[in-house]
Write a protein that holds these residues in place. Structure first.
Motif, PDB file in Angstrom:
ATOM      1  N   VAL A  31     -39.520   6.119  -2.778  1.00  0.00           N
ATOM      2  CA  VAL A  31     -39.152   6.928  -1.814  1.00  0.00           C
ATOM      3  C   VAL A  31     -39.972   8.159  -1.652  1.00  0.00           C
ATOM      4  N   GLN A  32     -40.195   8.977  -2.883  1.00  0.00           N
ATOM      5  CA  GLN A  32     -41.098   9.981  -2.897  1.00  0.00           C
ATOM      6  C   GLN A  32     -42.288   9.658  -2.602  1.00  0.00           C
ATOM      7  N   ALA A 122     -37.480  10.611   5.133  1.00  0.00           N
ATOM      8  CA  ALA A 122     -36.421  10.290   4.194  1.00  0.00           C
ATOM      9  C   ALA A 122     -35.458   9.187   4.693  1.00  0.00           C
ATOM     10  N   LYS A 126     -37.991   5.595   5.467  1.00  0.00           N
ATOM     11  CA  LYS A 126     -38.663   5.277   4.120  1.00  0.00           C
ATOM     12  C   LYS A 126     -37.776   4.871   3.139  1.00  0.00           C
ATOM     13  N   GLY A 127     -36.514   5.664   3.072  1.00  0.00           N
ATOM     14  CA  GLY A 127     -35.300   5.493   2.270  1.00  0.00           C
ATOM     15  C   GLY A 127     -35.115   3.834   2.112  1.00  0.00           C
ATOM     16  N   ALA A 130     -37.775   1.781   0.632  1.00  0.00           N
ATOM     17  CA  ALA A 130     -37.541   1.550  -0.787  1.00  0.00           C
ATOM     18  C   ALA A 130     -36.405   0.668  -1.210  1.00  0.00           C
ATOM     19  N   LEU A 384     -28.689   5.502  -1.022  1.00  0.00           N
ATOM     20  CA  LEU A 384     -29.825   4.524  -1.327  1.00  0.00           C
ATOM     21  C   LEU A 384     -29.621   3.470  -2.414  1.00  0.00           C
TER      22      LEU A 384
END
Length: 406
Positions: A31-32, A122, A126-127, A130, A384
């Motif tokens: 995620v980052q 986030a 995109k969370g 992931a 998540l």
């Protein structure tokens, strides 16, 4: 370097949430890395390439259906989409941070605080990406010879015009004769507690523009002018107060929203020569593009307006009826979160409207939507983690238990 799936332990075939620190670490790191890439529509900023590498490492064949400035990734495990086929869908693009938005952190510098990851994208989404990737890595490791097939459909054109993205992928796959049984879209659907709400469809969307012509004149001589603002009032009131249809079990009534009105000559003593109105209808299957546009134009004529119309049919309504995917998602959420999920078609529109043209069943399941498109967008790390396990469980229910029964 990210931890590859080879370094991760097997996920337990059980209803308890994932607790392994290694899985949580893999999700958080991915995620980052995605947030660090400023993928404002239609820019992908290398997100798809990163995800493609992860998928290729676990046996996926990847290809791109790029169009104009949009990056479109299609990945599948196997020579063809053998039945049953499960496809994850998502977007790598995000909305801009906002020029005057008050961020406490840098939008594209992921920050972890109080168990949350902050950064643009986030939670949207995109969370979810992931969580999907790590879930599939774990699933393939545990079930390398699973039945059916798994696919990924990713685009960098969902937050924008959404015409060169998933729509283009679906069209390309249709030309090949591809068929998808189950599609899982990672849009943020949760309201408060993970899985409390899922999307089983979406309302239709119609964008409209009306230009109403009048006669410019001096405000002191009303008998010599025709004010298009005054002339439009009856039509606006009618459209805003009309009950377009009755709500159904999953769809609210059709609604009208005026979003922009523009007119004026710039002088306080002069009435405008024309008025431009932009508006949107969100409509249920009980209505249609033809009925709504026909009604508006008919009423404008009845009220004697000199009007010109422009219409955009942005999306048709759709719904996924009760079937294998819907029942399985409900079952997994019940087991994982001990709650009964709400089946809805609310919110905006999504790429599900395109995927439904190719997939038999489409369900949207993702993290909390409380901070999407806002400053300080964030997502819960534990959420998540549990979402990843839900995706994993769905794969086992759809692609492993079928084998056991045969």
């Amino acid at each position: 370097m990210f931890k590859s799936f080879k370094g991760l332990p097997d996920l337990p075939y059980a209803v308890a949430p994932i607790e392994q620190a290694q899985y949580q670490s893999a999700i958080v790191e991915l995620v980052q890395e995605l947030i660090r890439r400023p993928s404002v529509t239609p820019v992908d900023a290398g997100c798809s390439e990163l995800l493609a590498e992860r998928l290729e490492a676990v046996g996926f064949a990847t290809e791109y259906f790029n169009k104009a400035e949009v990056t479109n990734l299609w990945a599948k495990r196997g020579e063809s989409l053998e039945q049953p086929s499960v496809v994850f869908s998502g977007h790598t693009d995000v909305v801009p941070p906002g020029q005057n938005a008050r961020w406490d952190t840098e939008p594209f510098v992921p920050t972890i605080k109080d168990g949350m990851i902050f950064g643009r994208g986030a939670s949207d989404m995109k969370g979810s990406l992931a969580a999907m990737i790590v879930a599939v890595e774990a699933f393939v490791k545990r079930h390398p010879k699973h039945k059916g097939s798994i696919g990924f459909m990713l685009t960098s054109d969902e937050e924008g015009d959404a015409v060169d993205g998933t729509k283009h992928i679906v069209s390309s796959l249709q030309q090949r004769g591809e068929v998808i049984d189950y599609a899982i879209v990672g849009e943020p659907t949760t309201e408060k507690r993970l899985g409390d709400s899922i999307r089983i469809g979406r309302r239709g969307s119609i964008n409209g523009k009306i230009t109403i012509r009048g006669k410019q004149g001096h405000v002191g001589y009303p008998e010599q002018l025709s004010n298009p603002i005054h002339n439009s009032s009856k039509l606006i009131h009618k459209l805003a107060t009309k009950r377009w249809d009755m709500p159904s079990r999953y769809f609210p009534s059709t609604s009208f929203q005026l979003v922009k009105v523009h007119s004026g000559s710039g002088a306080m003593n002069v009435t405008p020569a024309s008025l431009e109105m932009l508006f949107n209808f969100r409509y249920s299957p009980r209505n249609s593009f033809e009925k709504i546009t026909g009604y508006v134009e008919k009423k404008a004529k009845k009220y004697g307006l000199d009007a010109e119309f422009s219409w955009e049919h942005e999306a048709e309504p759709y719904i996924t009826r009760r079937g294998k995917l819907r029942k399985t998602v409900q079952k997994v959420i019940q087991q994982e979160s001990q709650i009964k999920t709400k089946l809805t078609t609310g919110g905006g529109i999504s790429d599900g409207r395109y995927i439904k043209q190719l997939a038999t069943q489409v369900i949207e399941l993702g993290p909390c939507n409380k901070t999407i498109h806002q400053a300080n967008e964030c997502v819960s790390i534990s959420e998540l983690n549990r979402l990843c396990h839900m995706y994993y469980r769905l794969l086992e229910e759809l692609l492993v238990k079928v084998v056991d029964k045969n």
